[in-house]
Design an enzyme around this catalytic site. Structure first.
Site, PDB file in Angstrom:
ATOM      1  N   GLN A 163       2.543   9.138   3.875  1.00 19.00           N
ATOM      2  CA  GLN A 163       4.348   9.569   4.154  1.00 19.00           C
ATOM      3  C   GLN A 163       5.024   8.231   3.664  1.00 19.00           C
ATOM      4  OE1 GLN A 163       3.788   8.678   8.234  1.00 19.00           O
ATOM      5  NE2 GLN A 163       1.634  10.900   8.984  1.00 19.00           N
ATOM      6  N   GLY A 164       4.522   7.107   2.747  1.00 18.77           N
ATOM      7  CA  GLY A 164       5.652   6.083   2.842  1.00 18.77           C
ATOM      8  C   GLY A 164       4.883   5.045   2.159  1.00 18.77           C
ATOM      9  N   ASP A 179      -5.301   9.907  13.863  1.00 21.19           N
ATOM     10  CA  ASP A 179      -5.765   9.995  12.279  1.00 21.19           C
ATOM     11  C   ASP A 179      -6.370   8.432  11.981  1.00 21.19           C
ATOM     12  OD1 ASP A 179      -5.731  10.305   9.959  1.00 21.19           O
ATOM     13  OD2 ASP A 179      -3.874   9.657   9.365  1.00 21.19           O
ATOM     14  N   GLY A 226       1.283  -1.259  -0.480  1.00 19.88           N
ATOM     15  CA  GLY A 226      -0.302   0.018  -0.353  1.00 19.88           C
ATOM     16  C   GLY A 226       1.104   1.159  -0.027  1.00 19.88           C
ATOM     17  N   VAL A 236       4.153   1.067   1.790  1.00 14.26           N
ATOM     18  CA  VAL A 236       4.742  -0.659   2.689  1.00 14.26           C
ATOM     19  C   VAL A 236       5.083  -1.590   1.460  1.00 14.26           C
ATOM     20  CG1 VAL A 236       3.759  -2.115   4.323  1.00 14.26           C
ATOM     21  CG2 VAL A 236       3.107   0.841   4.596  1.00 14.26           C
TER      22      VAL A 236
END
Length: 383
Positions: A65-66, A177, A61, A68
């Site tokens: 932020q980044g 979040d 995914g 995976v």
């Protein structure tokens, strides 16, 4: 000479990356007085091998932020490796923050951080691998309808995780979040709350943290948006949106009334006030859920979405009420068996990650909240 120079250049580069992404800070955290064990530091080559050099086919995914990746360590353990998008200060802070937050947490409904890598060009975090994707994917995939019992269980598990963060961690932690795409599902479809990059810790006597407004549209607490002050009740609001998703199967920006200017929260409250609740429910919920328990859960969601934070329930209240609904929906025989097991349980037999269990004492109106160390906190409940 060339090989020696290359090794020296590589060592200097790793040292540069180590300092750039907060390695010196992490070193202090790895001290005996810190929170992160040294055994949790991975080297870059180990994670490159585990992810087949971050092969595109290994992507699980992508987020703000980044990315995976799925990986397999040398010992055969399957892990998830989160690779930050860039190395600027904006992305380093969430990386450090997530490590610090998750190193203090041990709860079976919160994803476990296994370690991190500080010598790569971009920050790398290593988590336990959660195989069944996100709650968001299943709720909004018509080919995989979730049963009412599964939805109720997942809601209780997420509430339990948030109750732990707000109350049982060494200092209060606000997730900031909460959304269905940050709720992962393991091999048994149990909930695992993830993504603590924007989370914040507060002092024990602190009622809120003041920050720049961050969050996901559709889940953001209106009061937080207006004041910039995030409280535990802001997490409660976001959890309320997840409850509405579980009830309706709709996305957080969807209008249940067919009006483009009204989102899920507002249209849900309007539908309830106009007595149209059962018209907006997911078909699976309407078919399988009991009318009374559906109304109770819907009212819980409505209370979570109150525009005034102080009038929203606490996560402790939500856990107790959701557990009560689940217990009442069990067949009487299995409930009696469960009660007998709880009444005769040895507090020392609770596992370390059984941070919260709630039981109903027969012949009384007290819910017993038992912590992992055997201490019981008694709270009056209306059953």
């Amino acid at each position: 000479m060339y090989i020696l120079m290359e090794k020296r250049r590589e060592a200097k580069l790793k040292e540069k990356f180590f300092k750039r992404i907060g390695g010196l800070i992490m070193q202090r955290l790895s001290s005996p007085d810190g929170n992160v064990e040294k055994s949790k530091l991975f080297n870059s080559k180990e994670l490159e091998m585990a992810t087949d050099h971050f092969n595109q086919d290994r992507i699980l995914g992508k987020g703000g932020q980044g990315t995976v990746y799925k990986g397999m360590l040398a010992d055969g353990m399957i892990v998830a490796v989160k690779k930050s998008i860039s190395i600027d200060e904006k992305n380093v802070e969430p990386f450090i923050n997530e490590v610090v937050i998750l190193s203090q947490i041990n709860h079976r409904n919160i994803v476990k951080l296994l370690g991190c890598c500080l010598e790569s060009e971009v920050p790398l975090l290593v988590y336990e691998f959660i195989p069944n994707g996100t709650l968001y994917q299943y709720l909004h995939d018509p080919e995989f309808p979730f049963s009412w019992d599964a939805r109720l269980r997942i809601a209780t598990e997420v509430a339990s995780a948030l109750f732990y963060l707000h109350s049982f961690a060494c200092i209060p932690i606000y997730h900031r979040d909460i959304k269905s795409s940050n709720i992962l599902l393991d091999e048994k479809y149990r909930a695992k709350v993830a993504d603590f990059g924007t989370s914040r810790s507060g002092a024990l006597d602190q009622t809120h943290v003041t920050t720049l407004v961050q969050g996901t549209f559709g889940y953001l607490d209106p009061e937080y948006f207006q004041t910039g002050q995030f409280t535990e009740k802001s997490d409660v609001y976001s959890f309320g949106i997840v409850l509405v998703e579980l009830l309706t199967g709709q996305k957080p920006t969807t209008s249940l009334l067919g009006e483009t200017c009204i989102g899920l929260a507002s249209s849900f409250i309007t539908a309830m006030e106009e007595d149209h609740l059962f018209e907006i429910l997911d078909p699976r919920v309407r078919e399988e859920g009991g009318e009374e328990e559906i109304i109770v859960v819907a009212n819980l969601a409505k209370r979570c979405l109150n525009l005034k934070g102080r009038e929203r329930p606490s996560m402790k209240d939500l856990v107790i009420e959701l557990e009560g609904i689940r217990k009442r929906s069990e067949p009487s025989s299995s409930l009696a068996q469960h009660q007998e097991e709880v009444d005769h349980a040895d507090p020392n037999e609770f596992e370390a990650d059984d941070d919260l269990s709630i039981s109903r004492r027969s012949g009384a109106d007290l819910g017993s909240i038992r912590l992992s160390d055997g201490r019981a906190l008694l709270t009056r409940v209306t059953w």
